[in-house]
Motif scaffolding. Structure first.
Motif, PDB file in Angstrom:
ATOM      1  N   ARG A 164     -19.420  40.106   8.038  1.00 59.30           N
ATOM      2  CA  ARG A 164     -20.224  39.564   6.935  1.00 59.30           C
ATOM      3  C   ARG A 164     -20.886  40.678   6.141  1.00 59.30           C
ATOM      4  O   ARG A 164     -20.907  40.670   4.911  1.00 59.30           O
ATOM      5  CB  ARG A 164     -21.291  38.594   7.464  1.00 59.30           C
ATOM      6  N   GLU A 165     -21.449  41.670   6.874  1.00 62.14           N
ATOM      7  CA  GLU A 165     -22.119  42.779   6.190  1.00 62.14           C
ATOM      8  C   GLU A 165     -21.142  43.583   5.332  1.00 62.14           C
ATOM      9  O   GLU A 165     -21.411  43.884   4.167  1.00 62.14           O
ATOM     10  CB  GLU A 165     -22.778  43.718   7.214  1.00 62.14           C
ATOM     11  N   LEU A 221     -17.944  42.780   4.285  1.00 60.67           N
ATOM     12  CA  LEU A 221     -17.317  42.022   3.200  1.00 60.67           C
ATOM     13  C   LEU A 221     -18.331  41.662   2.129  1.00 60.67           C
ATOM     14  O   LEU A 221     -18.001  41.596   0.948  1.00 60.67           O
ATOM     15  CB  LEU A 221     -16.663  40.750   3.740  1.00 60.67           C
ATOM     16  N   GLY A 222     -19.570  41.418   2.527  1.00 55.81           N
ATOM     17  CA  GLY A 222     -20.624  41.126   1.560  1.00 55.81           C
ATOM     18  C   GLY A 222     -20.806  42.311   0.611  1.00 55.81           C
ATOM     19  O   GLY A 222     -20.762  42.163  -0.609  1.00 55.81           O
ATOM     20  N   ALA A 223     -20.953  43.498   1.194  1.00 53.84           N
ATOM     21  CA  ALA A 223     -21.138  44.698   0.378  1.00 53.84           C
ATOM     22  C   ALA A 223     -19.889  44.998  -0.453  1.00 53.84           C
ATOM     23  O   ALA A 223     -19.984  45.472  -1.589  1.00 53.84           O
ATOM     24  CB  ALA A 223     -21.479  45.888   1.279  1.00 53.84           C
ATOM     25  N   TYR A 274     -12.548  32.429   8.101  1.00 53.69           N
ATOM     26  CA  TYR A 274     -13.407  33.296   7.285  1.00 53.69           C
ATOM     27  C   TYR A 274     -14.335  32.458   6.404  1.00 53.69           C
ATOM     28  O   TYR A 274     -15.494  32.819   6.175  1.00 53.69           O
ATOM     29  CB  TYR A 274     -12.566  34.222   6.391  1.00 53.69           C
ATOM     30  N   LEU A 292     -18.256  33.050   6.374  1.00 53.66           N
ATOM     31  CA  LEU A 292     -18.957  33.581   5.189  1.00 53.66           C
ATOM     32  C   LEU A 292     -19.823  32.542   4.482  1.00 53.66           C
ATOM     33  O   LEU A 292     -20.755  32.887   3.775  1.00 53.66           O
ATOM     34  CB  LEU A 292     -17.940  34.169   4.201  1.00 53.66           C
ATOM     35  N   ILE A 293     -19.483  31.263   4.641  1.00 52.44           N
ATOM     36  CA  ILE A 293     -20.309  30.180   4.070  1.00 52.44           C
ATOM     37  C   ILE A 293     -20.541  29.185   5.203  1.00 52.44           C
ATOM     38  O   ILE A 293     -19.795  28.220   5.367  1.00 52.44           O
ATOM     39  CB  ILE A 293     -19.605  29.468   2.894  1.00 52.44           C
ATOM     40  N   LEU A 352     -22.197  35.360  -3.295  1.00 50.46           N
ATOM     41  CA  LEU A 352     -21.860  35.224  -1.875  1.00 50.46           C
ATOM     42  C   LEU A 352     -21.916  36.575  -1.163  1.00 50.46           C
ATOM     43  O   LEU A 352     -22.266  36.646   0.011  1.00 50.46           O
ATOM     44  CB  LEU A 352     -20.476  34.604  -1.703  1.00 50.46           C
ATOM     45  N   GLY A 353     -21.565  37.635  -1.888  1.00 52.42           N
ATOM     46  CA  GLY A 353     -21.652  38.966  -1.296  1.00 52.42           C
ATOM     47  C   GLY A 353     -23.090  39.285  -0.911  1.00 52.42           C
ATOM     48  O   GLY A 353     -23.375  39.654   0.228  1.00 52.42           O
ATOM     49  N   ALA A 354     -24.001  39.083  -1.854  1.00 56.15           N
ATOM     50  CA  ALA A 354     -25.411  39.355  -1.591  1.00 56.15           C
ATOM     51  C   ALA A 354     -25.962  38.416  -0.520  1.00 56.15           C
ATOM     52  O   ALA A 354     -26.811  38.792   0.295  1.00 56.15           O
ATOM     53  CB  ALA A 354     -26.217  39.226  -2.882  1.00 56.15           C
ATOM     54  N   GLN A 368     -24.669  37.430   2.121  1.00 55.02           N
ATOM     55  CA  GLN A 368     -24.330  37.791   3.502  1.00 55.02           C
ATOM     56  C   GLN A 368     -25.473  38.543   4.195  1.00 55.02           C
ATOM     57  O   GLN A 368     -25.558  38.552   5.428  1.00 55.02           O
ATOM     58  CB  GLN A 368     -23.047  38.649   3.553  1.00 55.02           C
ATOM     59  N   THR A 369     -26.332  39.182   3.405  1.00 51.51           N
ATOM     60  CA  THR A 369     -27.461  39.891   4.012  1.00 51.51           C
ATOM     61  C   THR A 369     -28.794  39.406   3.444  1.00 51.51           C
ATOM     62  O   THR A 369     -29.800  40.086   3.555  1.00 51.51           O
ATOM     63  CB  THR A 369     -27.332  41.416   3.782  1.00 51.51           C
ATOM     64  N   MET A 396     -28.511  32.734   0.845  1.00 50.83           N
ATOM     65  CA  MET A 396     -27.499  31.905   1.509  1.00 50.83           C
ATOM     66  C   MET A 396     -28.003  30.461   1.636  1.00 50.83           C
ATOM     67  O   MET A 396     -27.247  29.512   1.420  1.00 50.83           O
ATOM     68  CB  MET A 396     -27.155  32.480   2.881  1.00 50.83           C
ATOM     69  N   TRP A 434     -27.673  28.867  -1.741  1.00 53.57           N
ATOM     70  CA  TRP A 434     -26.260  28.606  -2.037  1.00 53.57           C
ATOM     71  C   TRP A 434     -25.790  27.338  -1.321  1.00 53.57           C
ATOM     72  O   TRP A 434     -25.152  26.470  -1.908  1.00 53.57           O
ATOM     73  CB  TRP A 434     -25.389  29.796  -1.607  1.00 53.57           C
ATOM     74  N   ARG A 435     -26.118  27.260  -0.037  1.00 55.86           N
ATOM     75  CA  ARG A 435     -25.644  26.124   0.748  1.00 55.86           C
ATOM     76  C   ARG A 435     -26.296  24.830   0.283  1.00 55.86           C
ATOM     77  O   ARG A 435     -25.653  23.801   0.160  1.00 55.86           O
ATOM     78  CB  ARG A 435     -25.912  26.357   2.239  1.00 55.86           C
ATOM     79  N   HIS A 438     -10.886  32.484   0.450  1.00 55.18           N
ATOM     80  CA  HIS A 438     -10.385  33.629   1.200  1.00 55.18           C
ATOM     81  C   HIS A 438      -9.688  34.620   0.269  1.00 55.18           C
ATOM     82  O   HIS A 438      -9.936  35.823   0.339  1.00 55.18           O
ATOM     83  CB  HIS A 438      -9.419  33.126   2.285  1.00 55.18           C
TER      84      HIS A 438
END
Lengths: 215, 215
Positions: free
Chosen positions: A109-110, A112-114, A168, A172-173, B112-114, B116-117, B122, B125-126, B169
């Motif tokens: 997650r970290e 792929l997020g970055a 995935y 990720l969600i 979604l990238g942001a 993740q951390t 998140m 978003w959800r 994905h």
């Protein structure tokens, strides 16, 4: 887990040192995630110097990537018992266990997020991780097609997205939990198909609606 | 595209102003992505003051989220023509077009990238996006099950991951392109099933191997 720190041993062959650094990097990453991952800790765990680690890996990121692949590859191997359905179930269950019971899920997650806003990181992920993993999966699926266990016209690449990609998606969600039962059902759904008895068979339906064929 | 800037008009009803701000936010987001998204630009485009915008939306992020949902909901509606296979194809093609031909794909990757951390992002978003979107998809799939067009024992939630999740994905890990043809094949694979002629029928196989049933 964790290899004990070895110090004061006689000179080890370079290959052995390199392998031990890689093992140490993978273990540290899965235990602590990227936040606790430093070149110094890896070096200490492997009984090597930071200079030695930097000789092979130019950056913390490169070391983490290679350590991740080394640590996860054996767990994520694609078995070939001759039964593709059983093999997919066991491989996907291993994937889910790795993602949910170790720090691997957090690391993914970290990273792929970055990577979503860091083109270099995304390129590294694809080249060093997702590309090779996808190729291994497709290789196993193609073998199953050749053996007549999967329909010949199935799109192996798309199947990767509908099995591992679906996992995935939950990683990720996390609207719903990522479980081994979920992984099993992904396989069920694909093998049984989803068509209900009231649905028209596809070729007739497409002809009737005038939808152009898409292959 | 883009609503012309309106200034100097008479007092508009609050509902109308709110709707125009939302429209402006969605348009700006899809045109420029998060990088070019500011409360000031939204206010200007909607012919409203920043103070007015802030009255309803406490932050740039909240405004972007609501604008995104408002802009994409009509495009991503789930049609019900009575033919679930055709409906899934057209909805997924719309999804792919939105993700690949507008800035929506970039916005999703950035957010979604942001996320993740960033636990708050998140959660937002959800709650504001993926949860409601998933519920709408499941509602359409359940209607198709009730109509006998999908097998009754199909897991609708898992199907969301094997259709839209498979698209996410490819969006988030772009090893292969996200195309309308790809979306079509996802539907093909699920409706036709993947079992080859040489694969044992599942119940027999499971009995023979002693694999416990998983439902």
């Amino acid at each position: 887990m964790g290899t004990p720190i070895r110090r004061g041993r006689g000179r080890r062959p370079a290959d052995e040192v390199r392998a031990e650094i890689l093992t140490a990097a993978g273990e540290l990453l899965l235990e602590e995630g990227m936040a606790g991952f430093t070149v110094e800790k890896v070096a200490e765990r492997a009984g090597a110097s930071r200079v030695t680690v930097h000789k092979w890996w130019p950056s913390r990121g490169a070391l983490a990537f290679d350590g991740y692949f080394a640590a996860t590859s054996p767990v994520l191997a694609f078995p070939d018992t001759g039964d593709i359905e059983a093999d997919l179930r066991s491989q996907l269950r291993n994937w889910v266990r790795l993602a949910t019971r170790t720090s691997a899920g957090r690391v993914v997650r970290e990273l792929l997020g970055a990577a979503q806003t860091d083109g270099d990181l995304m390129a590294a992920w694809r080249e060093r991780y997702s590309g090779p993993r996808r190729a291994l999966a497709v290789q196993r699926l193609d073998a199953a097609k050749a053996a007549g266990q999967l329909r010949k016209d199935v799109d192996s690449e798309g199947l990767v997205d509908q099995l591992w990609g679906a996992c995935y998606h939950r990683l990720l969600i996390p609207d719903l939990p990522l479980t081994e039962q979920f992984a099993d059902r992904l396989v069920d759904t694909l093998f049984q198909g989803v068509r209900g008895e009231a649905a028209a068979p596809s070729p007739l339906r497409e002809k009737a609606l005038g939808v152009p064929p898409h292959r």
